[in-house]
Structure formats: structure tokens, C-alpha cells
Motif scaffolding. Structure first.
Motif, mmCIF file in Angstrom:
data_model
loop_
_atom_site.group_PDB
_atom_site.id
_atom_site.type_symbol
_atom_site.label_atom_id
_atom_site.label_comp_id
_atom_site.label_asym_id
_atom_site.label_seq_id
_atom_site.Cartn_x
_atom_site.Cartn_y
_atom_site.Cartn_z
ATOM 1 N N LEU A 318 7.554 -19.733 63.515
ATOM 2 C CA LEU A 318 7.396 -20.252 62.367
ATOM 3 C C LEU A 318 8.634 -20.752 61.687
ATOM 4 C CD1 LEU A 318 5.740 -16.844 60.857
ATOM 5 C CD2 LEU A 318 4.444 -18.928 61.399
ATOM 6 N N CYS A 319 8.258 -21.645 60.623
ATOM 7 C CA CYS A 319 9.316 -22.035 60.000
ATOM 8 C C CYS A 319 8.971 -21.996 58.417
ATOM 9 C CB CYS A 319 9.327 -23.770 60.446
ATOM 10 S SG CYS A 319 10.552 -24.771 59.555
ATOM 11 N N LEU A 320 9.709 -21.192 57.765
ATOM 12 C CA LEU A 320 9.268 -20.755 56.504
ATOM 13 C C LEU A 320 10.301 -20.994 55.411
ATOM 14 C CD1 LEU A 320 8.154 -17.091 57.380
ATOM 15 C CD2 LEU A 320 6.636 -18.996 57.305
ATOM 16 N N GLU A 321 9.826 -21.126 54.158
ATOM 17 C CA GLU A 321 10.628 -21.168 53.073
ATOM 18 C C GLU A 321 11.057 -19.812 52.580
ATOM 19 O OE1 GLU A 321 12.332 -23.890 51.510
ATOM 20 O OE2 GLU A 321 11.357 -25.226 53.119
ATOM 21 N N ASN A 322 10.340 -18.935 52.673
ATOM 22 C CA ASN A 322 10.558 -17.565 52.170
ATOM 23 C C ASN A 322 9.525 -16.518 52.606
ATOM 24 O OD1 ASN A 322 9.623 -15.119 50.177
ATOM 25 N ND2 ASN A 322 11.457 -16.026 48.995
ATOM 26 N N VAL A 323 10.227 -15.298 53.461
ATOM 27 C CA VAL A 323 9.567 -14.409 53.837
ATOM 28 C C VAL A 323 9.782 -13.011 53.208
ATOM 29 C CG1 VAL A 323 11.240 -14.035 55.868
ATOM 30 C CG2 VAL A 323 8.944 -13.444 56.055
ATOM 31 N N ASP A 324 8.950 -12.107 53.189
ATOM 32 C CA ASP A 324 9.037 -10.904 52.412
ATOM 33 C C ASP A 324 8.308 -9.750 53.335
ATOM 34 O OD1 ASP A 324 9.489 -8.543 50.984
ATOM 35 O OD2 ASP A 324 8.384 -9.272 49.171
ATOM 36 N N LEU A 325 9.131 -8.956 53.790
ATOM 37 C CA LEU A 325 8.555 -7.871 55.015
ATOM 38 C C LEU A 325 9.270 -6.663 54.643
ATOM 39 C CD1 LEU A 325 8.997 -9.814 58.255
ATOM 40 C CD2 LEU A 325 6.931 -9.627 57.105
ATOM 41 N N PHE A 326 9.480 -6.524 53.344
ATOM 42 C CA PHE A 326 10.322 -5.060 53.018
ATOM 43 C C PHE A 326 9.305 -3.914 53.079
ATOM 44 C CE2 PHE A 326 10.964 -1.941 49.738
ATOM 45 C CZ PHE A 326 12.495 -1.598 49.876
ATOM 46 N N GLY A 327 9.840 -2.770 53.304
ATOM 47 C CA GLY A 327 8.854 -1.555 53.452
ATOM 48 C C GLY A 327 8.029 -1.380 54.625
ATOM 49 N N ASN A 328 8.087 -1.877 55.767
ATOM 50 C CA ASN A 328 7.386 -1.594 56.941
ATOM 51 C C ASN A 328 7.928 -0.624 57.572
ATOM 52 O OD1 ASN A 328 4.790 -3.610 57.189
ATOM 53 N ND2 ASN A 328 6.484 -5.095 56.311
ATOM 54 N N LEU A 329 7.233 0.110 58.504
ATOM 55 C CA LEU A 329 7.620 1.106 59.341
ATOM 56 C C LEU A 329 8.266 0.648 60.738
ATOM 57 C CD1 LEU A 329 4.505 3.501 58.981
ATOM 58 C CD2 LEU A 329 6.619 3.365 57.746
ATOM 59 N N PHE A 330 9.012 -0.395 60.518
ATOM 60 C CA PHE A 330 9.678 -1.039 61.806
ATOM 61 C C PHE A 330 10.477 -0.272 62.891
ATOM 62 C CE2 PHE A 330 9.966 -5.202 59.135
ATOM 63 C CZ PHE A 330 8.763 -5.750 59.724
ATOM 64 N N ASP A 331 10.134 -0.206 63.788
ATOM 65 C CA ASP A 331 10.751 0.562 65.198
ATOM 66 C C ASP A 331 12.092 0.124 65.208
ATOM 67 O OD1 ASP A 331 8.457 1.785 65.604
ATOM 68 O OD2 ASP A 331 7.923 0.646 67.271
ATOM 69 N N HIS A 332 12.992 1.065 65.624
ATOM 70 C CA HIS A 332 14.590 0.678 66.253
ATOM 71 C C HIS A 332 14.240 0.252 67.563
ATOM 72 C CE1 HIS A 332 16.043 2.348 62.466
ATOM 73 N NE2 HIS A 332 15.401 3.207 62.726
ATOM 74 N N PRO A 333 14.650 -1.122 67.674
ATOM 75 C CA PRO A 333 14.386 -1.832 69.301
ATOM 76 C C PRO A 333 15.408 -1.129 70.130
ATOM 77 C CG PRO A 333 15.202 -3.441 67.705
ATOM 78 C CD PRO A 333 15.005 -2.126 66.894
ATOM 79 N N ASN A 334 15.224 -1.064 71.505
ATOM 80 C CA ASN A 334 16.292 -0.978 72.254
ATOM 81 C C ASN A 334 15.894 -1.654 73.515
ATOM 82 O OD1 ASN A 334 18.165 -0.118 74.294
ATOM 83 N ND2 ASN A 334 17.886 2.253 73.803
ATOM 84 N N PRO A 335 16.474 -2.945 73.808
ATOM 85 C CA PRO A 335 16.308 -3.909 74.884
ATOM 86 C C PRO A 335 16.718 -3.354 76.011
ATOM 87 C CG PRO A 335 17.719 -5.022 72.984
ATOM 88 C CD PRO A 335 17.649 -3.434 72.661
ATOM 89 N N LEU A 336 17.308 -2.191 76.388
ATOM 90 C CA LEU A 336 17.718 -1.533 77.537
ATOM 91 C C LEU A 336 16.575 -0.630 78.080
ATOM 92 C CD1 LEU A 336 21.565 -0.940 76.939
ATOM 93 C CD2 LEU A 336 20.456 -2.876 78.223
ATOM 94 N N LEU A 337 15.687 -0.276 77.211
ATOM 95 C CA LEU A 337 14.371 0.564 77.545
ATOM 96 C C LEU A 337 13.130 -0.646 77.467
ATOM 97 C CD1 LEU A 337 15.123 3.711 75.848
ATOM 98 C CD2 LEU A 337 15.362 3.403 78.165
ATOM 99 N N PRO A 338 12.990 -1.251 78.759
ATOM 100 C CA PRO A 338 11.639 -1.961 78.702
ATOM 101 C C PRO A 338 10.619 -1.469 79.065
ATOM 102 C CG PRO A 338 12.964 -2.597 80.663
ATOM 103 C CD PRO A 338 13.813 -1.554 79.945
#
Length: 443
Positions: A318-338
Motif C-alpha cells: 500500500l501507499c497511504l497518506e494516513n493509517v490508524d491501527l490503534f488498539g488492535n490485539l497485535f501479536d509480538h512477532p518472533n522471526p526465529l520461530l517460523p
């Protein structure tokens, strides 16, 4: 424009018609051809008017026969100006009739009646009636009503905007004005979309916010001019695939689905490729459409206060002017655990699917079984740009949202502008290259 009292035009003998009184609403300018003689110019601006064809009796002549006249009424002159029609039309100018424009040149008086902003079909019918009246053939057999001054409601400019914010103001016995371009119906406790709204072919903005609507009819997609659809604060649980496959693909630019009960959007949602502004705040979204990167014109995206665990891989396109994703239940990523789903050796289906996408071969339900077409629609893409279907390595990594948007609303109260994004790798080689870059960045 309209034909009041339902114009009856029926073939009788040759080119002759039976006519009732006809009325046409449009903009009219009456230009005298004598003005240049006196060194004067017309003002070049039309007025809203009603044109009528009907009978006129000359009261100055006792027992005079009725003649057919053209009556033009405006708000300033509701009684109108009358013009004789029989053998009195010098020429019709109809080159732009398909744009709702035409000119009638009269012999006496020497004026041009210029018509503009008329309904095309009604204008053509009206011109046909004028031609008949000009010929005057079998005029006595044409039953026409007497001309009468127009009503104010007939002359007024068609209503383009209507705002209803109370249930008591909601029209129950009358239709919505056909000419509406903006309709707002809020706080009326509507549980469904009124089908009368879907007949408003000129509608550009439909605002049904703050109601109790649970489902959208697919025929909203028949509103070919609709560019803004506001459904804020309703009870929507599903966004119809039918809407995604409709003419909204070419018209819809603003869509507000905030404060509803949506848990997901269909894959076909990304066919709404004219979208510029999308609001998804305060729903129950568990995911965004996997092909969201296809929304190439999208510039403003808000999906705050949902239940998103991560963003789809296509989000980084995407190529955005404004993005708001506040307050989601985002996971904490760990690239070493695929999560590894590699198939060695690859199945024939995997090889065929990768080749189909790589070489851009045509596919669809008319060529392949429906389930295979759906699988190809959902195919993943590795950072190396190679596709993968069922054989891949899946990993969640952080994406700095400034990479896809000029302005970023903080993702959480800790001041972060990063969000987890799902990535796919087609092979161990690609995943290893990613790990090398990851370790270099974090040394």
C-alpha cells in the motif's frame, strides 16, 4: 425533467400521435434574433422552466377555434409566454439532443428557444410532439388540454440533497425525489435498506449511519454513480460479495463501515479498486483481506480498535497518506520461530499453481474447478516475488508503518509505529537470506 400526467404517445396513422398535455422541465433561454439589429446581446443564461404543449383560445375573437401553442413558464413568470406552433417552426437544432440540449427556432416572433439540462428521452418525445403540432395535420383529432399556468413545485429546481435525522420525518407515503444526489437517513432505526432508495439513479452519496441495519442488499451495487457510502454505527455482520462484484468497482471512493460487527471482509473486497478512503474502526475484524495491496488508489485507512493479530503480507504494497491501527490485539512477532509447511518434493498441484501465476496463465471457474480457482486467488507471494500455494515457510515480522504511510497514528500507548505482518517464503533459501538480513539489523 419529467412528463407530468404521463405522456401518451401512440402511433395512429403514419407519423401521427395521440397526445395529452405534455410538460417538460429543463433550463430555457429565449433569445430574440432581432437583438443584434439593435446592437444588443442576450444575457446568455437560462432559467428553470416548464414547457407545455396544449390548446389556446383567443378570447379577443368570439367563437374562435382553439390553436396549439407552446407555453413557457418560469418562477418569475408563472403565467408564461405563449408561442403558436402550427407552421411556425423554422428549424430544429438537435445535434446535442443526446446531451439533453436542443433549440427550436420560431418564425414569429423571431426567437430561438434554447433547451438545456433536459432528460434525454423526455426531450426527444417533446420534440416529436412539437413537430406534429407544427405540421398541423389532422389537428382536430389530437385531444389536448387547455394550457394553464405552471405550479411553483413544477418549476423549482429538482432537489439534489435530502437529510433526514428523525424517524418522524421519514417519508412513508411519498417517494424520495428522483433527482437526489445526496441522501442522508440517520437515527431512524432502520433495520434494512429501503428499496425506494435504490431507485435513485443519480445518487452520489448515501449516508445510512446510526441505524440498525444488519444486511446490505446486493442491488446497492446498481447505483452506478455512488461514490460515497456511509454505514457508520449499524449492526452489519457481513459485507456482501455481490457488492464487490458490482458497478461499485468503478465508482465507490469513500466507504465508512466503522462501528459495526464485521469479523472479516471477503477476498473480493479488493475489487473495489477506486477506493480512496476506507474506515473500518470499532468492528470485530480478525483479519484484513489478503489481497489488500490491490487497492492501489487507497490513501486513507483506519481500522482502529479491532481484533487484528497481524496484517496480511500484501499490506506492505500500500501507499497511504494516513493509517490508524490503534488498539488492535497485535501479536509480538518472533522471526526465529517460523511455521514450516514445506513439501519436499513439491506436489504436482504446487508446481502447476506456481507456474500458472508465474507465467500469468488465464484461469477461472470456467477453466478449472471452482476450489482450484479459489486456491489460486489466495496464493502467497515470497519476498523474491515467486508464488507459493501450500508449500511455504510462514513467519510474523514487524513492519514500520512509515514504510507504507506518510502519517501514522500510534499503534499503542507505548508510542510504537510498528505492526506485525505475515510473511511467506517459498523455500529455505529465501528464509535463510531473510534471517541473515535480520541478524545484521539487530547486531
Amino acid at each position: 425533467m419529467l412528463l407530468s400526467r404521463q405522456t401518451r404517445i401512440m402511433s395512429t396513422v403514419g407519423d401521427y400521435f395521440i397526445l395529452d398535455t405534455m410538460k417538460l422541465q429543463c433550463e430555457v433561454e429565449v433569445i430574440s434574433r432581432m437583438l443584434p439589429t439593435f446592437g444588443m446581446r442576450n444575457r446568455g443564461k437560462g432559467n428553470r422552466a416548464v414547457l407545455s404543449i396544449g390548446k389556446h383560445h383567443d378570447r379577443g375573437i368570439k367563437n374562435s377555434a382553439a390553436t396549439i401553442h407552446l407555453l413557457i413558464c418560469t418562477l418569475k413568470d408563472k403565467s408564461g409566454s405563449k408561442y403558436k406552433l402550427k407552421e411556425n417552426i423554422e428549424q430544429f437544432f438537435t445535434k446535442f439532443v443526446d446531451e439533453g440540449k436542443a433549440t427550436i427556432r420560431l418564425k414569429e416572433p423571431a426567437v430561438d428557444v434554447c433547451l438545456n439540462k433536459a432528460d434525454v428521452n423526455n426531450l426527444k418525445n417533446f420534440l416529436s410532439a412539437l413537430r406534429l403540432a407544427h405540421r398541423g395535420s389532422e389537428i382536430d383529432s389530437i385531444p389536448l388540454s387547455n394550457l394553464a399556468p405552471a405550479k411553483t413545485s413544477e418549476i423549482e429546481k429538482p432537489k439534489a440533497k435530502m437529510v433526514i435525522t428523525s424517524r418522524k420525518d421519514y417519508p412513508l407515503t411519498t417517494n424520495f425525489p428522483y433527482s437526489l444526489e445526496l441522501l442522508q437517513v440517520s437515527y431512524c432505526r432502520l433495520t434494512r435498506v429501503d428499496m425506494r432508495m435504490l431507485c435513485l439513479r443519480r445518487l452520489r452519496k448515501l449516508d445510512l449511519s446510526n441505524n440498525h441495519i444488519r444486511k446490505l442488499p446486493a442491488i446497492i451495487g446498481d447505483l452506478a454513480c455512488l461514490s460515497e457510502l456511509v454505514l457508520h454505527n449499524n449492526y452489519l455482520e457481513i459485507f456482501s460479495i455481490g457488492l464487490c462484484n458490482s458497478t461499485l468497482q468503478k465508482s465507490l471512493q469513500f466507504l465508512d463501515l466503522s462501528h459495526n460487527r464485521l469479523r472479516a471482509l471477503p477476498l473480493q473486497f479488493c475489487q473495489l479498486q477506486e477506493l480512496i478512503h476506507l474506515k473500518l474502526d470499532d468492528n470485530e475484524l480478525l483479519r484484513l483481506p489478503s489481497k489488500i495491496g490491490q487497492l492501489t488508489k487507497l490513501r486513507f485507512l483506519t481500522a482502529a480498535r479491532n481484533k487484528l493479530p497481524y496484517l496480511p503480507c500484501d499490506f506492505q504494497l500500500l501507499c497511504l497518506e494516513n493509517v490508524d491501527l490503534f488498539g488492535n490485539l497485535f501479536d509480538h512477532p518472533n522471526p526465529l520461530l517460523p511455521t514450516i509447511h514445506l513439501q519436499i518434493p513439491m506436489t504436482l498441484l504446487e508446481v502447476a499453481a506456481r507456474a500458472t501465476i508465474k507465467y500469468r496463465l488465464a484461469y477461472g471457474p470456467h477453466i478449472l474447478p471452482a476450489h482450484l480457482s479459489q486456491d489460486l486467488d489466495l496464493i502467497k507471494t515470497c519476498p523474491c516475488r515467486r508464488p507459493c500455494l501450500d508449500s511455504f515457510i510462514q513467519v510474523v515480522v514487524n513492519l514500520n508503518l512509515h514504510q507504507v504511510s506518510h502519517t501514522v497514528v500510534l499503534v499503542d500507548n507505548m508510542g510504537s509505529t510498528e505492526a506485525p505482518i505475515l510473511c511467506y517464503f517459498c523455500s529455505l533459501t529465501c528464509y535463510s537470506e531473510f534471517l541473515d538480513k535480520y541478524h545484521q539489523r539487530n547486531r
